[in-house]
Scaffold this active site. Structure first.
Site, PDB file in Angstrom:
ATOM      1  NE  ARG A 108      -2.132  -1.222   3.602  1.00 24.18           N
ATOM      2  CZ  ARG A 108      -1.625  -0.342   4.459  1.00 24.18           C
ATOM      3  NH1 ARG A 108      -1.866   0.949   4.301  1.00 24.18           N
ATOM      4  NH2 ARG A 108      -0.898  -0.742   5.471  1.00 24.18           N
ATOM      5  CB  SER A 126       1.514  -5.298   8.292  1.00 22.46           C
ATOM      6  OG  SER A 126       1.774  -6.157   7.216  1.00 22.46           O
ATOM      7  CE  LYS A 160      -5.673  -3.578   6.283  1.00 24.39           C
ATOM      8  NZ  LYS A 160      -5.272  -4.944   5.971  1.00 24.39           N
ATOM      9  CE  LYS A 180      -3.930  -8.137  11.168  1.00 18.19           C
ATOM     10  NZ  LYS A 180      -2.529  -7.712  11.061  1.00 18.19           N
ATOM     11  CB  THR A 181      -3.131 -14.195   8.319  1.00 24.84           C
ATOM     12  OG1 THR A 181      -3.708 -12.935   7.966  1.00 24.84           O
ATOM     13  CG2 THR A 181      -3.610 -15.255   7.342  1.00 24.84           C
ATOM     14  CG  HIS A 197      -5.893  -4.145  11.374  1.00 28.63           C
ATOM     15  ND1 HIS A 197      -4.548  -3.901  11.459  1.00 28.63           N
ATOM     16  CD2 HIS A 197      -6.075  -4.856  10.235  1.00 28.63           C
ATOM     17  CE1 HIS A 197      -3.936  -4.450  10.418  1.00 28.63           C
ATOM     18  NE2 HIS A 197      -4.838  -5.032   9.664  1.00 28.63           N
ATOM     19  CG  ASP A 243      -6.567  -7.864   7.858  1.00 32.94           C
ATOM     20  OD1 ASP A 243      -5.573  -7.942   8.583  1.00 32.94           O
ATOM     21  OD2 ASP A 243      -6.794  -6.887   7.136  1.00 32.94           O
ATOM     22  NE  ARG A 279       0.201  -9.312   2.325  1.00 39.90           N
ATOM     23  CZ  ARG A 279      -0.235  -9.053   3.546  1.00 39.90           C
ATOM     24  NH1 ARG A 279      -1.184  -9.789   4.079  1.00 39.90           N
ATOM     25  NH2 ARG A 279       0.291  -8.071   4.245  1.00 39.90           N
TER      26      ARG A 279
HETATM   27  P1  ATP Z   1      -1.221  -8.389   7.639  1.00 39.84           P
HETATM   28  O1  ATP Z   1      -2.001  -7.375   8.452  1.00 39.84           O
HETATM   29  O2  ATP Z   1      -0.207  -7.708   6.761  1.00 39.84           O
HETATM   30  O3  ATP Z   1      -2.085  -9.354   6.911  1.00 39.84           O
HETATM   31  P2  ATP Z   1      -0.691 -10.441   9.695  1.00 39.84           P
HETATM   32  O4  ATP Z   1      -0.754  -9.895  11.089  1.00 39.84           O
HETATM   33  O5  ATP Z   1      -1.852 -11.215   9.214  1.00 39.84           O
HETATM   34  O6  ATP Z   1      -0.300  -9.233   8.684  1.00 39.84           O
HETATM   35  P3  ATP Z   1       0.765 -12.817   9.123  1.00 39.84           P
HETATM   36  O7  ATP Z   1       0.354 -12.916   7.700  1.00 39.84           O
HETATM   37  O8  ATP Z   1       0.125 -13.758  10.077  1.00 39.84           O
HETATM   38  O9  ATP Z   1       0.616 -11.317   9.627  1.00 39.84           O
HETATM   39  O10 ATP Z   1       2.342 -12.921   9.157  1.00 39.84           O
HETATM   40  C1  ATP Z   1       3.120 -13.376  10.231  1.00 39.84           C
HETATM   41  C2  ATP Z   1       4.403 -13.917   9.624  1.00 39.84           C
HETATM   42  O11 ATP Z   1       5.369 -14.166  10.626  1.00 39.84           O
HETATM   43  C3  ATP Z   1       4.148 -15.236   8.920  1.00 39.84           C
HETATM   44  O12 ATP Z   1       4.937 -15.265   7.767  1.00 39.84           O
HETATM   45  C4  ATP Z   1       4.627 -16.262   9.974  1.00 39.84           C
HETATM   46  O13 ATP Z   1       5.075 -17.457   9.386  1.00 39.84           O
HETATM   47  C5  ATP Z   1       5.783 -15.522  10.609  1.00 39.84           C
HETATM   48  N1  ATP Z   1       6.117 -15.928  11.995  1.00 39.84           N
HETATM   49  C6  ATP Z   1       7.310 -16.346  12.408  1.00 39.84           C
HETATM   50  N2  ATP Z   1       7.319 -16.608  13.727  1.00 39.84           N
HETATM   51  C7  ATP Z   1       6.088 -16.332  14.180  1.00 39.84           C
HETATM   52  C8  ATP Z   1       5.483 -16.414  15.480  1.00 39.84           C
HETATM   53  N3  ATP Z   1       6.155 -16.808  16.551  1.00 39.84           N
HETATM   54  N4  ATP Z   1       4.177 -16.058  15.578  1.00 39.84           N
HETATM   55  C9  ATP Z   1       3.494 -15.626  14.498  1.00 39.84           C
HETATM   56  N5  ATP Z   1       4.023 -15.534  13.246  1.00 39.84           N
HETATM   57  C10 ATP Z   1       5.304 -15.890  13.089  1.00 39.84           C
HETATM   58 MN    MN Z   2      -3.141 -10.981   7.589  1.00 33.55          MN
END
Ligand code: ATP
Ligand code: MN
Length: 528
Positions: free
Chosen positions: A52, A231, A193, A235-236, A213, A250, A315
Site C-alpha cells: 500500500r 502487519s 483496505k 493475525k492470519t 483490525h 483481518d 500474498r
Molecule cells: P497483515 O495485516 O499484513 O495481513 P498479519 O498480522 O496477518 O499481517 P501474518 O500474515 O500472520 O501477519 O504474518 C506473520 C508472519 O510471521 C508469517 O509469515 C509467519 O510465518 C511468521 N512468523 C514467524 N514466527 C512467528 C510467530 N512466533 N508467531 C506468528 N508468526 C510468526
Molecule cells: Mn493478515
C-alpha cells in the site's frame, strides 16, 4: 454500453459482468497477466506497487466529513470538485477499454451488510474482489443494488498538477458519493483496505459498532478469541488453527452480541510459507486462489516461497471457505480472550503476558510493533512503530473513538487481554531470533484452555507486565525475556529505551486518554 448504474460509464468497449472464477482465470492467462502454479493457483504480478501507499490516500472533505474525520497525515483532505474532475478523467481513460465488474458484500452480519460494486481493469483484480469480499448467492445477485462503488484503474496515472494528487498513484474515498477511486497502483491491498477504511467510519459512527483490525476464531466450546496486530505480527497465521474454527483473518466488527467478519476471504503473507508450519494456509493456495508477486523454483511451476526478489510482501488471496474449519456465516459470540500481537524486534517484551484493563487500553492506543529494516541494505537496527489501535493507517476517526469503545466493551464483558510478542527472543534482531511459531501457538493454546489460570506470574521490572513463569509446551527459560539475553545489562538498557519510546509516543494521546489509561504505561518512570 450496458447499464451498470455507474455515473458516466457508458463508453467502455466491453463489460465482463460477474464472471465465474474459472473464466476470470482464463481471461488472465489469455492476457498473459498470470500463470497457473503447480497447485492450480493463479500467480500474478501487481506491477510497480507491491504494497500500500499510505502517503497517497485521501478523503474527500465536505459537509459530511469535515467535522467527523481525523484529518492529518493518515487522512489527507481532497477537494470534492477535484474528485469529480478526476472521476471524469478516469471514465474518459476507460473509454473503449474492457472492464470487469464484481458485485460483493462486506460485513457477515446481515444487520450491517453493505453492497459494493467493484470495477477493475484486470480479470485477476476482479478475482481478488471475489475472493476477499462476501460472495452473494444467485438470488442475491439477481436483485443486487450497490451502495458503494470501487473503481480500481491502475493504468490511469494521475498528473499531480491537474489531479491535485501527490504523485501518479492515489486512493481517494468520497463518503458522500460513496466511491473509492484507485489509480496508478495495481496493489490489491488498496481495494481491501479502502473498503476497511469505509467500514471504520460507518460502523462506529453510524451503527455504534466497534470495527477492529484483528483476526478472530472460535473454540469448540463456542469461545471467541480475537487477535489484534499490525502487519506481519501474526493475525492470519495464528488465527488459522486446526483446533479452532476461523471467523476471519483481518477485519471484524464487535457489537453487543457478536463478533462478525467484515470480509469473505483471507489475504495471507506467503514469505517462507511451509506446509509443516502453516498447513491451512499452504493448502488454501489452490485452484481459484490468487498469488501475488511470488517467484518460482527455476524451470518449474512450483512457487519458491523463500524467494523475496520481487518483494517481502508476497500474498495469497483465497475465499474463507478454503480454510476447512471456517464458520459460515463468519460470525461468533463476543470475545472471551483478546490477544494483542506485537513483533518486537528489540527482544524486550515477554512472549506472553496478561494485561490489566489499564494496560490493555494503554497498549491498544500505543499499538507498538517493530519493523525490521529492509534486508537488502543490510541494516541491523530495528525500527519501532506505534500505530494506534493496531491499525492507524485505516482509521478515518480519531483513535480515541475506537479506544473508548473497546474500554466500554472490556468493562462490560470482562474479556481477558493478553500481549503476545511474536518477535525476537534471546537478544534483538541480529543477535537473537524470532520466537518459534510452535511456542507462540502453545502459549495461545494455554491461555485459551485455562492452563495459565493456575500458574504463578512474575512482574516485568520495566513494563509492569504479568508474565507466567510456566507454560505447557514452552521452555520456561524463554517466558521472562531477560533470561534469554546473555548480556542482562544490555537488556535493561534496551528495555528502558523502549519504554521511553512508548512514553513519548503516548504524549500525542495523553490529553484525550482518560486518567486510568495512563496507569497502564511502563512504571519505571515513577521509580526514577
Ligand atoms: P497483515 O495485516 O499484513 O495481513 P498479519 O498480522 O496477518 O499481517 P501474518 O500474515 O500472520 O501477519 O504474518 C506473520 C508472519 O510471521 C508469517 O509469515 C509467519 O510465518 C511468521 N512468523 C514467524 N514466527 C512467528 C510467530 N512466533 N508467531 C506468528 N508468526 C510468526
Ligand atoms: Mn493478515
Amino acid at each position: 454500453m450496458g447499464d451498470l448504474n455507474i455515473p458516466l460509464l457508458q463508453t467502455v468497449k466491453k463489460i465482463h459482468f460477474n464472471l465465474p472464477v474459472t473464466q476470470l482465470v482464463e481471461e488472465s492467462l489469455e492476457r498473459r497477466q498470470g500463470v497457473l502454479t503447480s497447485t492450480g493457483a493463479l500467480a500474478c504480478d501487481t506491477g510497480e506497487f507491491m504494497g500500500r501507499s499510505p502517503k497517497d490516500k485521501y478523503i474527500v472533505k465536505d459537509s459530511k466529513t469535515q467535522n467527523t474525520i481525523w484529518w492529518g497525515e493518515v487522512n489527507q483532505p481532497f477537494n470534492s470538485d477535484d474528485f469529480q474532475i478526476l472521476y471524469d478523467r478516469i471514465i474518459e481513460h476507460l473509454k473503449y477499454k474492457e472492464i470487469f465488474v464484481r458485485d460483493v458484500f462486506a460485513c457477515a452480519s446481515p444487520k450491517y451488510r453493505i453492497s459494493i460494486r467493484v470495477v477493475t481493469e484486470s480479470p485477476w483484480q476482479n478475482l481478488f474482489a471475489n475472493n476477499l469480499f462476501i460472495r452473494p448467492n444467485k438470488e442475491e445477485l439477481a436483485h443486487f443494488d450497490y451502495e458503494w462503488l470501487v473503481m480500481s484503474v491502475p493504468s490511469f496515472r494521475a498528473n499531480p498538477e491537474i489531479d491535485k494528487t501527490r504523485q501518479h498513484n492515489f486512493t481517494i474515498i468520497d463518503f458522500t458519493r460513496k466511491i473509492i477511486l484507485i489509480g496508478g497502483s495495481g496493489y490489491t491491498g488498496e481495494i481491501k483496505k479502502g473498503v476497511f477504511t469505509v467500514l471504520n467510519y460507518i460502523l462506529p459512527l453510524e451503527k455504534g459498532v466497534l470495527s477492529m483490525h484483528c483476526s478472530a476464531n472460535i473454540g469448540k466450546r463456542g469461545d471467541t478469541s480475537i487477535f489484534f496486530g499490525l502487519s506481519g505480527t501474526g493475525k492470519t497465521t495464528l488465527s488459522a488453527d486446526s483446533s479452532r474454527m476461523l471467523i476471519g483473518d483481518d477485519e471484524h466488527g464487535w457489537d453487543d452480541v457478536s463478533v462478525f467478519n467484515i470480509e469473505g476471504g483471507c489475504y495471507a503473507k506467503c514469505v517462507d510459507l511451509t506446509k509443516e508450519k502453516e498447513p491451512q494456509i499452504f493448502n488454501s493456495i489452490r485452484s481459484g486462489a490468487l498469488l501475488e508477486n511470488v517467484n518460482f523454483i527455476s524451470d518449474t511451476l512450483d512457487v519458491d516461497y523463500s524467494n523475496t526478489e520481487k518483494t517481502e510482501n508476497t500474498r495469497a488471496a483465497y475465499p474463507i471457505e478454503y480454510i476447512d474449519n471456517a464458520v459460515n456465516p463468519s460470525v461468533g459470540g463476543i470475545p472471551k480472550n483478546i490477544f494483542f500481537l506485537t513483533c518486537d524486534a528489540f527482544g524486550i517484551l515477554p512472549p506472553i503476558s496478561l494485561l490489566t484493563k489499564e494496560q490493555a487500553m494503554y497498549h491498544f492506543i500505543s499499538g507498538y510493533t517493530a519493523k525490521v529494516a529492509g534486508t537488502e541494505t543490510g541494516i541491523t537496527e530495528p525500527q519501532s512503530t506505534f500505530s494506534a489501535c493496531f491499525g492507524k493507517p485505516f482509521l478515518p476517526l480519531h483513535p480515541m473513538k475506537y479506544a473508548q469503545m473497546l474500554g466500554e466493551k472490556l468493562n462490560a464483558t470482562k474479556a481477558r487481554v493478553w500481549l503476545i510478542n511474536t518477535g525476537w527472543t534471546g537478544g534483538p534482531y541480529g543477535i537473537g531470533e524470532r520466537i518459534n511459531l510452535k511456542y507462540t501457538r502453545s502459549m495461545i493454546a494455554s491461555a485459551l484452555n485455562g492452563d495459565l489460570d493456575s500458574v504463578e506470574y512474575a512482574t516485568h521490572s520495566v513494563f509492569g507486565l504479568k508474565m507466567p513463569i510456566q507454560c505447557p509446551g514452552v521452555p520456561s527459560g524463554i517466558l521472562d525475556p531477560k533470561n534469554t539475553w546473555s548480556d542482562k545489562l544490555a537488556y535493561d538498557k534496551q528495555a528502558i529505551s523502549l519504554a521511553d519510546k512508548f512514553i513519548s509516543n503516548f504524549i500525542d494521546y495523553s490529553d484525550l486518554a482518560a486518567g486510568d489509561v495512563v496507569m497502564g504505561q511502563p512504571p519505571f518512570k515513577e521509580n526514577n
